[in-house]
Motif scaffolding. Sequence first.
Motif, PDB file in Angstrom:
ATOM      1  N   ILE A   1      44.081 -85.510 -43.556  1.00  0.00           N
ATOM      2  CA  ILE A   1      45.220 -86.349 -43.187  1.00  0.00           C
ATOM      3  C   ILE A   1      44.714 -87.539 -42.387  1.00  0.00           C
ATOM      4  O   ILE A   1      43.628 -87.504 -41.814  1.00  0.00           O
ATOM      5  N   ARG A   2      45.501 -88.598 -42.384  1.00  0.00           N
ATOM      6  CA  ARG A   2      45.233 -89.766 -41.544  1.00  0.00           C
ATOM      7  C   ARG A   2      46.251 -89.717 -40.412  1.00  0.00           C
ATOM      8  O   ARG A   2      47.443 -89.685 -40.649  1.00  0.00           O
ATOM      9  N   ASP A   3      45.752 -89.727 -39.180  1.00  0.00           N
ATOM     10  CA  ASP A   3      46.605 -89.601 -38.008  1.00  0.00           C
ATOM     11  C   ASP A   3      46.392 -90.827 -37.132  1.00  0.00           C
ATOM     12  O   ASP A   3      45.337 -90.984 -36.529  1.00  0.00           O
ATOM     13  N   GLU A   4      47.384 -91.685 -37.073  1.00  0.00           N
ATOM     14  CA  GLU A   4      47.288 -92.919 -36.291  1.00  0.00           C
ATOM     15  C   GLU A   4      47.530 -92.690 -34.804  1.00  0.00           C
ATOM     16  O   GLU A   4      47.211 -93.537 -33.991  1.00  0.00           O
ATOM     17  N   GLU A   5      48.106 -91.535 -34.451  1.00  0.00           N
ATOM     18  CA  GLU A   5      48.464 -91.287 -33.059  1.00  0.00           C
ATOM     19  C   GLU A   5      47.392 -90.541 -32.275  1.00  0.00           C
ATOM     20  O   GLU A   5      47.056 -90.916 -31.163  1.00  0.00           O
ATOM     21  N   ILE A   6      46.899 -89.445 -32.842  1.00  0.00           N
ATOM     22  CA  ILE A   6      45.922 -88.623 -32.128  1.00  0.00           C
ATOM     23  C   ILE A   6      44.618 -88.652 -32.917  1.00  0.00           C
ATOM     24  O   ILE A   6      44.531 -88.098 -34.015  1.00  0.00           O
ATOM     25  N   TYR A   7      43.636 -89.333 -32.360  1.00  0.00           N
ATOM     26  CA  TYR A   7      42.350 -89.433 -33.033  1.00  0.00           C
ATOM     27  C   TYR A   7      41.251 -89.548 -31.996  1.00  0.00           C
ATOM     28  O   TYR A   7      41.506 -89.769 -30.825  1.00  0.00           O
ATOM     29  N   GLU A   8      40.025 -89.375 -32.463  1.00  0.00           N
ATOM     30  CA  GLU A   8      38.872 -89.414 -31.567  1.00  0.00           C
ATOM     31  C   GLU A   8      38.178 -90.768 -31.650  1.00  0.00           C
ATOM     32  O   GLU A   8      37.956 -91.288 -32.741  1.00  0.00           O
ATOM     33  N   MET A   9      37.859 -91.282 -30.471  1.00  0.00           N
ATOM     34  CA  MET A   9      37.104 -92.520 -30.398  1.00  0.00           C
ATOM     35  C   MET A   9      36.249 -92.436 -29.141  1.00  0.00           C
ATOM     36  O   MET A   9      36.765 -92.368 -28.037  1.00  0.00           O
ATOM     37  N   GLY A  10      34.938 -92.394 -29.359  1.00  0.00           N
ATOM     38  CA  GLY A  10      34.038 -92.290 -28.221  1.00  0.00           C
ATOM     39  C   GLY A  10      32.972 -91.252 -28.484  1.00  0.00           C
ATOM     40  O   GLY A  10      32.377 -91.225 -29.557  1.00  0.00           O
ATOM     41  N   SER A  11      32.772 -90.380 -27.515  1.00  0.00           N
ATOM     42  CA  SER A  11      31.737 -89.344 -27.631  1.00  0.00           C
ATOM     43  C   SER A  11      32.306 -87.998 -27.177  1.00  0.00           C
ATOM     44  O   SER A  11      31.997 -87.527 -26.092  1.00  0.00           O
ATOM     45  N   PRO A  12      33.128 -87.386 -28.017  1.00  0.00           N
ATOM     46  CA  PRO A  12      33.749 -86.119 -27.625  1.00  0.00           C
ATOM     47  C   PRO A  12      32.737 -84.974 -27.548  1.00  0.00           C
ATOM     48  O   PRO A  12      31.683 -85.011 -28.192  1.00  0.00           O
ATOM     49  N   ALA A  13      33.087 -83.964 -26.788  1.00  0.00           N
ATOM     50  CA  ALA A  13      32.315 -82.728 -26.759  1.00  0.00           C
ATOM     51  C   ALA A  13      32.687 -81.949 -28.010  1.00  0.00           C
ATOM     52  O   ALA A  13      33.859 -81.680 -28.269  1.00  0.00           O
ATOM     53  N   ILE A  14      31.683 -81.601 -28.794  1.00  0.00           N
ATOM     54  CA  ILE A  14      31.896 -80.895 -30.056  1.00  0.00           C
ATOM     55  C   ILE A  14      31.381 -79.468 -29.907  1.00  0.00           C
ATOM     56  O   ILE A  14      30.254 -79.250 -29.467  1.00  0.00           O
ATOM     57  N   SER A  15      32.224 -78.514 -30.261  1.00  0.00           N
ATOM     58  CA  SER A  15      31.875 -77.098 -30.151  1.00  0.00           C
ATOM     59  C   SER A  15      31.255 -76.598 -31.446  1.00  0.00           C
ATOM     60  O   SER A  15      31.572 -77.075 -32.531  1.00  0.00           O
ATOM     61  N   LEU A  16      30.389 -75.598 -31.302  1.00  0.00           N
ATOM     62  CA  LEU A  16      29.739 -74.975 -32.453  1.00  0.00           C
ATOM     63  C   LEU A  16      30.322 -73.601 -32.723  1.00  0.00           C
ATOM     64  O   LEU A  16      30.729 -72.900 -31.796  1.00  0.00           O
ATOM     65  N   THR A  17      30.339 -73.214 -33.973  1.00  0.00           N
ATOM     66  CA  THR A  17      30.771 -71.878 -34.355  1.00  0.00           C
ATOM     67  C   THR A  17      29.571 -70.925 -34.284  1.00  0.00           C
ATOM     68  O   THR A  17      28.423 -71.370 -34.140  1.00  0.00           O
ATOM     69  N   ASP A  18      29.822 -69.634 -34.429  1.00  0.00           N
ATOM     70  CA  ASP A  18      28.732 -68.663 -34.488  1.00  0.00           C
ATOM     71  C   ASP A  18      27.821 -68.960 -35.672  1.00  0.00           C
ATOM     72  O   ASP A  18      26.608 -68.784 -35.588  1.00  0.00           O
ATOM     73  N   ALA A  19      28.404 -69.411 -36.775  1.00  0.00           N
ATOM     74  CA  ALA A  19      27.596 -69.742 -37.965  1.00  0.00           C
ATOM     75  C   ALA A  19      26.599 -70.860 -37.664  1.00  0.00           C
ATOM     76  O   ALA A  19      25.485 -70.864 -38.191  1.00  0.00           O
ATOM     77  N   ALA A  20      26.979 -71.793 -36.808  1.00  0.00           N
ATOM     78  CA  ALA A  20      26.074 -72.897 -36.449  1.00  0.00           C
ATOM     79  C   ALA A  20      24.843 -72.385 -35.711  1.00  0.00           C
ATOM     80  O   ALA A  20      23.752 -72.948 -35.847  1.00  0.00           O
ATOM     81  N   GLN A  21      25.004 -71.319 -34.944  1.00  0.00           N
ATOM     82  CA  GLN A  21      23.878 -70.763 -34.195  1.00  0.00           C
ATOM     83  C   GLN A  21      22.799 -70.217 -35.130  1.00  0.00           C
ATOM     84  O   GLN A  21      21.633 -70.144 -34.760  1.00  0.00           O
ATOM     85  N   ARG A  22      23.183 -69.842 -36.355  1.00  0.00           N
ATOM     86  CA  ARG A  22      22.245 -69.318 -37.350  1.00  0.00           C
ATOM     87  C   ARG A  22      21.840 -70.368 -38.383  1.00  0.00           C
ATOM     88  O   ARG A  22      21.019 -70.111 -39.252  1.00  0.00           O
ATOM     89  N   ASP A  23      22.420 -71.545 -38.310  1.00  0.00           N
ATOM     90  CA  ASP A  23      22.194 -72.593 -39.304  1.00  0.00           C
ATOM     91  C   ASP A  23      20.878 -73.322 -39.039  1.00  0.00           C
ATOM     92  O   ASP A  23      20.583 -73.645 -37.882  1.00  0.00           O
ATOM     93  N   PRO A  24      20.080 -73.636 -40.073  1.00  0.00           N
ATOM     94  CA  PRO A  24      18.792 -74.293 -39.845  1.00  0.00           C
ATOM     95  C   PRO A  24      18.898 -75.704 -39.260  1.00  0.00           C
ATOM     96  O   PRO A  24      17.966 -76.172 -38.618  1.00  0.00           O
TER      97      PRO A  24
END
Length: 155
Positions: free
Chosen positions: A26-49
Amino acid sequence: RGTAVDAAGKGYGFQLTVIALGGSIIRDEEIYEMGSPAISLTDAAQRDPVFCNTPNPFYAISVHHEKAMSLPDSCELLAYTDICTHAFRIKNKPFWAVQFHPETNKATLCHRLGIYKELYTRDEEHFQEVVASVVDTPHSHALLKQFVNHVLKAN
């Protein structure tokens, strides 16, 4: 609140990949990210190369109105914020997609926003607020090296 985006609408690599694989954007004109947000990782990311050596959370440059609202079953979520999906991998394939910009740094973002501030910010005060909030993003840059070393060189 947002409007659906399809392959014929505005989209970029990440968004078009999600749509091509059967997910939705979806395109959301009201709530969006601009800058350098903190991005969380999933458990799968911990095992990802690619993501396995990345701190949780990590910061990355992100400027987008488009959001992945669902991923296809063939994909595995790797990174996210409260607002949207930021990275996924096609299961059992050497294919990753990211919503953030690992190739961009704080200085480049601030420079580009200065050029395009009328498109991305409401006014000068908002522009200054965004610029002041941006942090360095060394861990997102490291993902490019991880990809080269653990995916490209391994094949």
